[in-house]
Design an enzyme around this catalytic site. Sequence first.
Site, PDB file in Angstrom:
ATOM      1  N   CYS D 131      -0.926  -8.692  -6.230  1.00 24.80           N
ATOM      2  CA  CYS D 131      -1.053  -8.770  -7.698  1.00 24.80           C
ATOM      3  C   CYS D 131      -2.427  -9.271  -8.081  1.00 24.80           C
ATOM      4  O   CYS D 131      -3.029 -10.092  -7.400  1.00 24.80           O
ATOM      5  CB  CYS D 131      -0.061  -9.747  -8.297  1.00 24.80           C
ATOM      6  N   GLY D 266      10.396   1.764   3.571  1.00 21.07           N
ATOM      7  CA  GLY D 266      10.323   1.755   2.115  1.00 21.07           C
ATOM      8  C   GLY D 266      10.726   3.061   1.480  1.00 21.07           C
ATOM      9  O   GLY D 266      11.911   3.371   1.324  1.00 21.07           O
TER      10      GLY D 266
HETATM   11  C1  LIG Z   1       9.041   1.922  -5.805  1.00 15.86           C
HETATM   12  C2  LIG Z   1       8.406   0.865  -4.955  1.00 15.86           C
HETATM   13  C3  LIG Z   1       8.421  -0.465  -5.346  1.00 15.86           C
HETATM   14  C4  LIG Z   1       7.825  -1.459  -4.571  1.00 15.86           C
HETATM   15  N1  LIG Z   1       7.902  -2.761  -4.947  1.00 15.86           N
HETATM   16  C5  LIG Z   1       7.377  -3.727  -4.150  1.00 15.86           C
HETATM   17  C6  LIG Z   1       7.525  -5.108  -4.463  1.00 15.86           C
HETATM   18  O1  LIG Z   1       8.149  -5.466  -5.452  1.00 15.86           O
HETATM   19  N2  LIG Z   1       6.952  -6.031  -3.655  1.00 15.86           N
HETATM   20  C7  LIG Z   1       6.256  -5.653  -2.527  1.00 15.86           C
HETATM   21  O2  LIG Z   1       5.764  -6.514  -1.812  1.00 15.86           O
HETATM   22  N3  LIG Z   1       6.126  -4.363  -2.185  1.00 15.86           N
HETATM   23  C8  LIG Z   1       6.672  -3.393  -2.972  1.00 15.86           C
HETATM   24  N4  LIG Z   1       6.560  -2.079  -2.595  1.00 15.86           N
HETATM   25  C9  LIG Z   1       5.842  -1.740  -1.363  1.00 15.86           C
HETATM   26  C10 LIG Z   1       6.798  -1.508  -0.196  1.00 15.86           C
HETATM   27  O3  LIG Z   1       7.543  -2.670   0.069  1.00 15.86           O
HETATM   28  C11 LIG Z   1       6.019  -1.087   1.059  1.00 15.86           C
HETATM   29  O4  LIG Z   1       5.112  -2.110   1.402  1.00 15.86           O
HETATM   30  C12 LIG Z   1       5.228   0.192   0.866  1.00 15.86           C
HETATM   31  O5  LIG Z   1       5.950   1.082   0.040  1.00 15.86           O
HETATM   32  C13 LIG Z   1       4.868   0.885   2.169  1.00 15.86           C
HETATM   33  O6  LIG Z   1       5.997   1.262   2.883  1.00 15.86           O
HETATM   34  P1  LIG Z   1       6.645   2.749   2.792  1.00 15.86           P
HETATM   35  O7  LIG Z   1       5.552   3.713   3.003  1.00 15.86           O
HETATM   36  O8  LIG Z   1       7.707   2.766   3.843  1.00 15.86           O
HETATM   37  O9  LIG Z   1       7.217   2.875   1.402  1.00 15.86           O
HETATM   38  C14 LIG Z   1       7.164  -1.087  -3.377  1.00 15.86           C
HETATM   39  C15 LIG Z   1       7.138   0.258  -2.979  1.00 15.86           C
HETATM   40  C16 LIG Z   1       7.751   1.232  -3.731  1.00 15.86           C
HETATM   41  C17 LIG Z   1       7.714   2.658  -3.269  1.00 15.86           C
END
Ligand SMILES: Cc1cc2nc3c(=O)[nH]c(=O)nc-3n(C[C@H](O)[C@H](O)[C@H](O)COP(=O)(O)O)c2cc1C
Lengths: 244, 244, 303, 303
Positions: D131, D266
Amino acid sequence: MKKSIFTIENNERLTNDVYRIMLSGDTSAISAAGQFVNIELDGLYLRRPISVCDLEGTMLTLIYKVVGRGTEKMSLLTKGKKLDLLTGLGNGYDTSKSGDNPVIIGGGVGVPPLYMLAKKLISAGKKPKAILGFNTKSEIFLEDEFSALGIDVYVASADGSYGIKGYVTDALRECGAYDYTFSCGPEPMLKAVYNAAETDGQYSFEERMGCGFGACMGCTCETKYGFKRICKDGPVLERGEIIW
Amino acid sequence: MKKSIFTIENNERLTNDVYRIMLSGDTSAISAAGQFVNIELDGLYLRRPISVCDLEGTMLTLIYKVVGRGTEKMSLLTKGKKLDLLTGLGNGYDTSKSGDNPVIIGGGVGVPPLYMLAKKLISAGKKPKAILGFNTKSEIFLEDEFSALGIDVYVASADGSYGIKGYVTDALRECGAYDYTFSCGPEPMLKAVYNAAETDGQYSFEERMGCGFGACMGCTCETKYGFKRICKDGPVLERGEIIW
Amino acid sequence: MVDTKVVLNNIVLDNPIIPASGTFGYGAEFTELYDLNILGSISFKGTTLNERFGNKTPRIAECESGMLNSVGLQNPGLKAVCEHELPNLAQIYKKPVIANISGFSLEEYVECARAMDKKENVGIIEVNVSCPNIHGGGMSFGVLPEAAAEVTKAVKAVTTKPVYIKLSPNVKDIAAIASACEEAGADGLSLINTILAMRIDLKTRKPILANKMGGMSGAAIFPIALRMVYQVYESVKIPIIGMGGISSAEDVVEMMLAGATAVQVGAANLKNPFACKEIIEDLPRVMEKYKISSLCDIIGGAH
Amino acid sequence: MVDTKVVLNNIVLDNPIIPASGTFGYGAEFTELYDLNILGSISFKGTTLNERFGNKTPRIAECESGMLNSVGLQNPGLKAVCEHELPNLAQIYKKPVIANISGFSLEEYVECARAMDKKENVGIIEVNVSCPNIHGGGMSFGVLPEAAAEVTKAVKAVTTKPVYIKLSPNVKDIAAIASACEEAGADGLSLINTILAMRIDLKTRKPILANKMGGMSGAAIFPIALRMVYQVYESVKIPIIGMGGISSAEDVVEMMLAGATAVQVGAANLKNPFACKEIIEDLPRVMEKYKISSLCDIIGGAH
Ligand SMILES: Cc1cc2nc3c(=O)[nH]c(=O)nc-3n(C[C@H](O)[C@H](O)[C@H](O)COP(=O)(O)O)c2cc1C
Ligand SMILES: Cc1cc2nc3c(=O)[nH]c(=O)nc-3n(C[C@H](O)[C@H](O)[C@H](O)COP(=O)(O)OP(=O)(O)OC[C@H]3O[C@@H](n4cnc5c(N)ncnc54)[C@H](O)[C@@H]3O)c2cc1C
Ligand SMILES: Cc1cc2nc3c(=O)[nH]c(=O)nc-3n(C[C@H](O)[C@H](O)[C@H](O)COP(=O)(O)OP(=O)(O)OC[C@H]3O[C@@H](n4cnc5c(N)ncnc54)[C@H](O)[C@@H]3O)c2cc1C
Ligand SMILES: Cc1cc2nc3c(=O)[nH]c(=O)nc-3n(C[C@H](O)[C@H](O)[C@H](O)COP(=O)(O)O)c2cc1C
Ligand code: FES
Ligand code: FES
């Protein structure tokens, strides 16, 4: 919600860019008109949400307009192909809140879910009438199917090439008394209906979706009753909660 | 090089994990044994290089082993499906440099391109003999096809379950006189053949490829005559230029 | 009739499609497939002072919607490029080309630029600052604004041709690097180069690339490249050549809306050697679909 | 029988599969599909001090092999999370969970951590430093080693639970940030968060996301995430939870070979709500295929 594989039984063109696809599979998770399914398509990361247009036993009917890569891919699918669907998504319309004489108002590809809604209302003993809005005559679909339900159907065309010239709101002024409003269509239309309608009602919204089942908060809107996920707490919102 | 669409005529399993696929299409760019094609597969970014095993008019035969995602996808393809191929890739074997009694030595999925080579040598009036090496009896393929060419075929199996027990180099000691060596197979085998062989010869190499047609420099190796792209200046190298 | 012409400094391109450096060699492999003269320009393989073999093989790995390479700037060296490759290229391609140069020291960049300055068919010098600076601790020139600016100034001093700095995406703030290059006199920017990435072979349990890491390119990186072009467009006034994952005429339009004046197509050429040709041929249809009469009009249109 | 157990600090996970924060809500939507207790752990949606609506919609865009989101940390706020969401989660999931917290100031992180410290079913506190720092000029805490270290120290001071810092990939040198966090006392690291990216709508010629840019995730980013985990593993001793594009049991093994002790999944959950279940069920087959008897043995195996 269920995730299951459906088999394409039919996929046919209705107008220049609108298609009807019929799929057979496990439809047991679908409980209300206005719910939608989320369709996985080869080579696309996100699923595509499409409203349930009709449901008869294990046969699911969807009507979709080709607007981009996903719907274009869908239009090329042939009988026998399998599709991975999430079914039973969204709240759907609550027909119990309707009066005896509801009006159903749909525009463009907002029309399809209202067909199942009309059937549900009729079987609940109500007397719905339907207003269907299209841009022009050649884009009209489902009119005959609505008429075959034995209800009054008003078609409006923006260019006056068919039916009432103008918008669904013009038709609304001409269609006589009604005691509840159900609507689905593009947001400007929903807003116009909201402003024109004299009764309580339910409105179905669209939003870009990540999951379609409430996990990602991708589709949230603000309502008078708090934040709502269009995919899970919607897509149907009550008139009283909508913030434009 | 040509890029064109081929139609699958047949795709059958030869051994536990080796398949033969027959494709019809524009084969006009293929000029020599030892050349390869580069196959586009749905959902995979890079094409997969596979040697030409046989060519009869517009009918192309490839033999491939399932080792990963791409070859697994290939193994699931059925008759009638279309594939996008780059054809006529690589230099291929130069049969004009061969003596009258060459030996052809292949190991595992290094065997397929040698089948077309054998045919080319025969039609050029040479008398090749073939040594085919496999790990074990159940992995053997193409032996009958080589024999049907009317040439001497020596099969070696590492575990002794069939033919000569041991490696292709063991068979090389037993196969009698030869005046030129053609080889294709895994690098350790090529090197063993290089060390064991008593004649000049040509060796076909593998390398991970970006393009397969000389544009990306992804597959370059050092030779005594300078840098060579395995895909364009190879995959066949002359004995005299190889640096191990 | 739609107008696909765009202008990079004073050079008018018939269309914005340029094969990206390292994915098109010196054009020769593509001439048997189509007439290269349909291309807006050609950015040829990166030139270094001396001949380079590059990294050990394997140099290529695959990933979802993309690929990794660790070619390591294999090229025959400045002299051979100027004496053989460029004249050959001039035979098959009649328009100005883009000379992509690389260096491991300031002097190397300067020598390459000086030589390219003299070549008639070179329209633009594209300075790849992704190489590690051997005199500066091994950190790439492209990740530090000062180092990128220094290279820009040094190259500008020895040529009158437009100098484009090709930026690395492996940074925190690409707009800052872009601004530093602009201030140092760059005539334009090319972005992005590949993104540092890796794949591991489950069978051997070792990195697939002999070099362990490599640069990722292809469709998968498009949204990242687009974002960077958008950011850089907001902080510089000089033209941008946008690249990273472009695979279709729609991608070209999207990249131009983000702020690119022209685009380069890289990995797509490897997957489909006709990629540039198909994009060029499809461009008028896509322009009509999205009601674009002249491509020039949409540059930066999304801002 | 293969052994899928892994250990994060003193917490033994039955398997390394953890749904990633923001893609699994508080689990409720998945309970009708499968018993969540098969999961190694759950990282729930990022918590901020106050309720947040997040960014305007559209918040979602698609790309090749991935997606972009600009949800902007929508959550009901610390109090509601602790009083409602966590107890609900404890009903459906019996193992320790990972509390993902976010903040726009040091104080916000500290307050969130202090509250999570008191929650029995929280096993690990995962501090999302992506953030923007509203007191520090808007630059994300996660892109400056000093800021990341400062957050780490502040959070460590108020909790005895293991603190994992979740790193942003939008940096030049992720290993430097990782080291700074380790020195500041972090018990582990989670990486990577989403990569800043963008898509433009050709019809409207405007960015698709109302927020213009968003974070990219999904299969497309896997090789970049893998590289970063590999790099970080070489510079720290604390455990790493690896994530970014993991979609299969093979990806899990590859990420662990790069240096991850556990992984998060994710975007794959959004595409396929059974993703985590399918990966867990497929893991023994993949382990046998690659002759892995215990997953613990392969952590960092590619180095
Ligand atoms: C819709 C969405 C919301 C997310 N919200 C958060 C969050 O609130 N806090 C956080 O640390 N990461 C958040 N992420 C990041 C995921 O936890 C993760 O680090 C990132 O998506 C990479 O993994 P992936 O490619 O498997 O999605 C979010 C990702 C997505 C797609
Ligand atoms: C609850 C719901 C019900 C729907 N019911 C129907 C229906 O019955 N018939 C019909 O024709 N259309 C319906 N839509 C719209 C339909 O989902 C989109 O037209 C479709 O997703 C477009 O996909 P594409 O790949 O062709 O377009 P692209 O623009 O290529 O899609 C890119 C991305 O944007 C998303 N997207 C694009 N347009 C929309 C949109 N209008 N709403 C939501 N997401 C969008 C896509 O899903 C995809 O993720 C509905 C949408 C929602 C949210
Ligand atoms: C010139 C040439 C000719 C070949 N001829 C044959 C043949 O006739 N029959 C046959 O079975 N195999 C042949 N191969 C090997 C074949 O290309 C690979 O087995 C195949 O690409 C593996 O793809 P995959 O998706 O199944 O494996 P994956 O491991 O999933 O592939 C991942 C990536 O690595 C590449 N790759 C993996 N193994 C190899 C390899 N051994 N050589 C080159 N690239 C590799 C793939 O092409 C792909 O880009 C040949 C290779 C070359 C270079
Ligand atoms: C095999 C290969 C070799 C490359 N060689 C160079 C190079 O020599 N100089 C350079 O500036 N960029 C080089 N690049 C980077 C490309 O020019 C381009 O910036 C990058 O690949 C992103 O575009 P793409 O996704 O369309 O491939 C190379 C890329 C690839 C795939
Ligand atoms: S689309 Fe994921 S919560 Fe609605
Ligand atoms: S694979 Fe591209 S040059 Fe050989």
